[in-house]
Design an enzyme around this catalytic site. Structure first.
Site, PDB file in Angstrom:
ATOM      1  N   ASP A   1       0.522  -0.758   0.073  1.00  0.00           N
ATOM      2  CA  ASP A   1       0.444   0.008  -0.321  1.00  0.00           C
ATOM      3  C   ASP A   1       1.065   1.375  -0.076  1.00  0.00           C
ATOM      4  O   ASP A   1       2.174   0.987   0.281  1.00  0.00           O
ATOM      5  CB  ASP A   1      -0.826   0.067   0.531  1.00  0.00           C
ATOM      6  CG  ASP A   1      -2.007   0.958   0.251  1.00  0.00           C
ATOM      7  OD1 ASP A   1      -1.929   1.579   0.068  1.00  0.00           O
ATOM      8  OD2 ASP A   1      -3.066   0.675   1.334  1.00  0.00           O
ATOM      9  N   TRP A   2       0.257   2.218  -0.051  1.00  0.00           N
ATOM     10  CA  TRP A   2       1.705   3.340  -0.576  1.00  0.00           C
ATOM     11  C   TRP A   2       2.172   3.783   0.264  1.00  0.00           C
ATOM     12  O   TRP A   2       1.766   4.594   1.713  1.00  0.00           O
ATOM     13  CB  TRP A   2      -0.326   4.269  -1.228  1.00  0.00           C
ATOM     14  CG  TRP A   2      -0.275   4.485  -2.514  1.00  0.00           C
ATOM     15  CD1 TRP A   2       0.355   5.844  -3.123  1.00  0.00           C
ATOM     16  CD2 TRP A   2      -0.211   3.711  -3.058  1.00  0.00           C
ATOM     17  NE1 TRP A   2       0.109   5.661  -4.505  1.00  0.00           N
ATOM     18  CE2 TRP A   2      -0.004   3.986  -4.210  1.00  0.00           C
ATOM     19  CE3 TRP A   2      -0.326   1.210  -3.505  1.00  0.00           C
ATOM     20  CZ2 TRP A   2      -0.004   3.617  -5.795  1.00  0.00           C
ATOM     21  CZ3 TRP A   2      -0.286   1.786  -4.388  1.00  0.00           C
ATOM     22  CH2 TRP A   2      -0.213   1.797  -6.404  1.00  0.00           C
TER      23      TRP A   2
END
Ligand code: BGC
Length: 755
Positions: free
Chosen positions: A677-678
């Site tokens: 995820d970012w």
């Protein structure tokens, strides 16, 4: 608050922009049946109606008489939730009021004028990132307008709306999980004047419904958040053009405190999943039947069905007969009660019928494999059957009838191993010289491993990172990130720069794109084909907009109604989640784009999401939180997958070798590319740290590529680990193979020419 001149100008400009954008979307995507085309619009309108759930109806719906429409949400309709998963630049939205006006609904004019005027004067607010407003202040309707409307009709429809989003959970407060004071006052005022009151809920996930005990509603229809065609769909349902056929994808509790997770929402740092395998309806049907307001799978219709079924040799044979007066669809649901310490009911199959005309019927067969009856035996690390079973078929979990009881001999259906990091594989991909391109691999002139063996260390390292930031200049404007051909050197080897965009509610980028209904709504359709069609439409738009990978579907379970991102996720049930996610992935794939299911796994609340630890048993992991991903991976073979921010039993998802290398890759056969995820939190294990630790765990690409969560610019670190002998070149080549295998279908051959 009166609108300032500036606000009016901004509002007018925004309207103009959307008008032009709408026309542009039609022109740009109008060919074929993408969004913006009449077929695309019709599909999204149908989809928004298919998931609406009718909870109560004393025959007031469909509406045939004049009615007064209350609640500002009729104008300020919530089309989706907030944050990366809802922020689609949709070319237009049809609010509930406009949908009804366009359908020539017999509306009370004075009430309509009141809300139109109010909403023009006091525009709805959204709040900033992670500080979203859950609802808008509800205006008091002047007594005089109420009286005038009550003279015109005895029927009122009240719309209550809620939205939530990324990075902020709902709160146990008025205007958030509970009704606001303004909403309560509105309901009181309306109830006094009108004989019939219909409640419409425009919500992204469940909110408190205990106020249904305080008021008398003639009908309650949950519209969810219907995307840009929400208003048209609402009109179709209210006026009877469409017969409701949505079913609850979550059980509705009597009150919040009845939820099995209520006490285990968690401290900032730790969420103990003490309810274990008894999540949602699994808990209620086993221990607390009387604490359910509406059972899982429940939903009324304008017609009536008779469902009969029998269990014969590994399959359920069903007959659904429409014994009412309107054409409609029904959902056949199959539940099992397994022996021993198991929930009293578990959904193991479902089927949504085609529209059945009055007097007509549909017959069919639903095959049931033995694995569906197996429970996870944590002592043996195996899915096993054995003992007495009961099978139930019906149209919701509570009313499903027993159709068979049978015994199965003790048998291990699938032997697994403890969830633990697998022994390090011996990999040998010796370096070789050569200057092939990825197109050569695509043409079959050279194998993928050989190609990776030709890549130098810089290239291998670059393949383990995205192109540093969101909205990368290497991708279409407004992208979430780019990976693959992130350096000139990689592009010179024909590796395309791969654009990733959010999902799941459509394409989030700086161009108008269709805003589709929220995942909760789509889940309540129980309609796999619908999901495939809707996501095929999104896929066609991706091709035109230059997006390769949609960061969707969102697959986390609805563990608590407070989770701010529930609108992006399907259900509390893993089978429904997995089947619908697989259907969505098939749709995206059908147009040449790729899906990236997320967030693997146990990201079930937003609060402190990048620090909190989800602590749960191996059985709950296997039977619930991994089960949806397992179905999706095995049935639809996604080429990408995103890890979650949180820890699972002490280890961050992006370092979770046991789950990624062990379960996902080795057990389920996932061969593609896993992205973080970012950004990610730093971590270390033994001599491995940060990105080296991540690559060892089988998480191939740090997205969007630069900076850790919190602080510090981060790129690289892999070569250092190589130098210190912590990571091997073979491992880096293997990592590159996994990345490139997922990208390969995007190679067109043109990369060799245009770089
Ligand atoms: C979200 C992801 C999303 C990503 C890119 C993250 O904050 O958790 O779901 O895909 O941002 O926008």
């Amino acid at each position: 608050m009166p609108r300032t001149v500036r606000q009016r100008i901004v509002g007018a400009l925004a309207k103009m922009y959307f008008k032009v954008a709408g026309r542009r979307l039609r022109q740009e995507l109008g060919g074929g049946d993408a969004g913006g085309s009449p077929q695309g619009e019709a599909l999204l309108r149908r989809a928004a109606a298919e998931g609406a759930v009718l909870l109560e109806n004393d025959k007031t719906l469909p509406l045939t008489r004049k009615f007064a429409l209350f609640g500002r949400t009729q104008k300020d309709t919530f089309y989706s939730g907030y944050g990366s998963g809802g922020d689609v630049l949709s070319p237009y939205h049809v609010c509930i009021l406009d949908g009804l006006i366009a359908a020539n609904a017999p509306l009370s004019e004075c009430v309509r004028a009141f809300y139109e005027d109010f909403s023009a004067r006091e525009p709805a607010r959204k709040g900033g990132w992670g500080d979203w407003d859950f609802s808008n202040p509800e205006p008091a309707v002047p007594e005089e307008i109420l009286n005038r409307a009550a003279e015109e009709t005895d029927t009122a429809v009240v719309v209550i709306g809620r939205a939530s989003g990324e990075d902020r959970d709902l709160e146990l407060e008025e205007g958030s999980y509970f009704l606001s004071r303004g909403e309560r006052a509105l309901l009181c005022a309306v109830e006094k004047k009108f004989q019939r009151v219909v409640l419409l809920l425009n919500i992204g996930g469940l909110i408190d419904l205990s106020f249904l005990d305080e008021f008398h509603f003639s009908a309650v229809l949950v519209l969810w958040q219907g995307g840009m065609e929400a208003g048209g769909a609402a009109a179709d349902l209210l006026l009877g053009k469409v017969c409701p056929s949505g079913k609850l994808a979550d059980a509705v509790p009597m009150s919040y405190s009845d939820l099995p997770t209520a006490a285990y929402y968690g401290s900032p740092a730790r969420v103990e999943y003490k309810e274990d395998i008894y999540l949602g309806y699994r808990h209620f049907e086993t221990f607390a039947q009387d604490r359910v307001r509406y059972p899982f799978g429940f939903g009324l219709s304008y017609t009536a069905f008779l469902v009969t079924a029998r269990y014969l040799g590994g399959a359920v044979e069903y007959c659904v007969r429409n014994v009412g007066t309107t054409s409609g669809r029904e959902v056949v649901q199959v539940y099992v009660q397994k022996p021993g310490d198991s929930p009293a009911r578990e959904l193991i199959a479902f089927h949504k019928t085609a529209p059945i005309p009055p007097g007509g019927e549909e017959r069919g067969r639903i095959p049931l494999e033995k694995r569906l009856f197996a429970s996870y035996d944590a002592a043996l690390h195996a899915f096993a059957v054995g003992g007495d079973y009961a099978l139930y078929v019906g149209t919701d979990v509570r009313s499903a009838d027993m159709v068979s009881t049978f015994s199965l001999k003790r048998e291990i259906v699938e032997q697994l191993s403890p969830i633990a990091p697998p022994p390090l594989e011996e990999i040998s991909i010796p370096a070789r010289t050569g200057s092939h391109t990825l197109s050569d691999v695509k043409r079959g002139e050279i194998g993928l491993e050989e190609f990776c063996a030709e890549l130098g260390l810089d290239d291998l390292e670059a393949l383990a990172y995205g192109a540093l930031k969101m909205d990368s200049p290497l991708g279409a404007p407004g992208n979430a990130g780019v990976m693959g051909g992130v350096t000139p050197s990689l592009r010179a080897r024909g590796v395309p720069a791969v654009t990733m965009t959010d999902g799941p509610s459509g394409i989030r980028m700086r161009a108008p794109c269709s805003l589709i209904p929220s995942a909760t709504l789509l889940a309540c359709s129980f309609d796999e084909e619908l999901l495939t069609s809707v996501y095929a439409l999104v896929g066609r738009e991706m091709a035109k907009r230059g997006s390769h990978v949609l960061l969707a579907p969102g697959m986390n379970l609805h563990r608590t109604p407070l989770c701010g991102r529930n609108f992006e996720y399907f259900s509390e049930d893993p089978l429904l989640t997995g089947k619908l996610a697989a259907a969505a992935v098939r749709g995206i794939h059908s147009s040449g784009a790729a899906a990236c299911p997320k967030h693997f796994c146990c990201n079930n609340r937003e609060f402190n999401r990048s620090r909190s630890d989800s602590v749960l048993s191996e059985r709950a992991l296997r039977e619930l939180y991994l089960a949806g991903f397992e179905i999706c991976v095995k049935e639809s073979r996604p080429r990408f997958l995103m890890t979650s921010y949180n820890k699972i039993n002490g280890v961050y998802a992006h370092y979770h070798e046991a789950l990624v290398r062990g379960v996902l890759r080795r057990e389920w056969g996932f061969e593609g590319c896993v992205v973080t995820d970012w950004w990610m939190r730093r971590g270390k294990r033994g001599g491995l740290k940060n990105n080296a630790y991540r690559v060892r765990a089988g998480v191939n690409v740090l997205m969007p590529g630069g900076t850790y969560i919190g602080k510090g610019y981060q790129y690289g670190g892999l070569k250092g680990a190589l130098r210190r002998g912590r990571l091997t070149q073979d491992e880096l080549r293997k990592n590159a193979c996994e990345v490139l295998r997922a990208i390969l279908p995007f190679v067109t051959g043109e990369e060799d020419v245009v770089r």
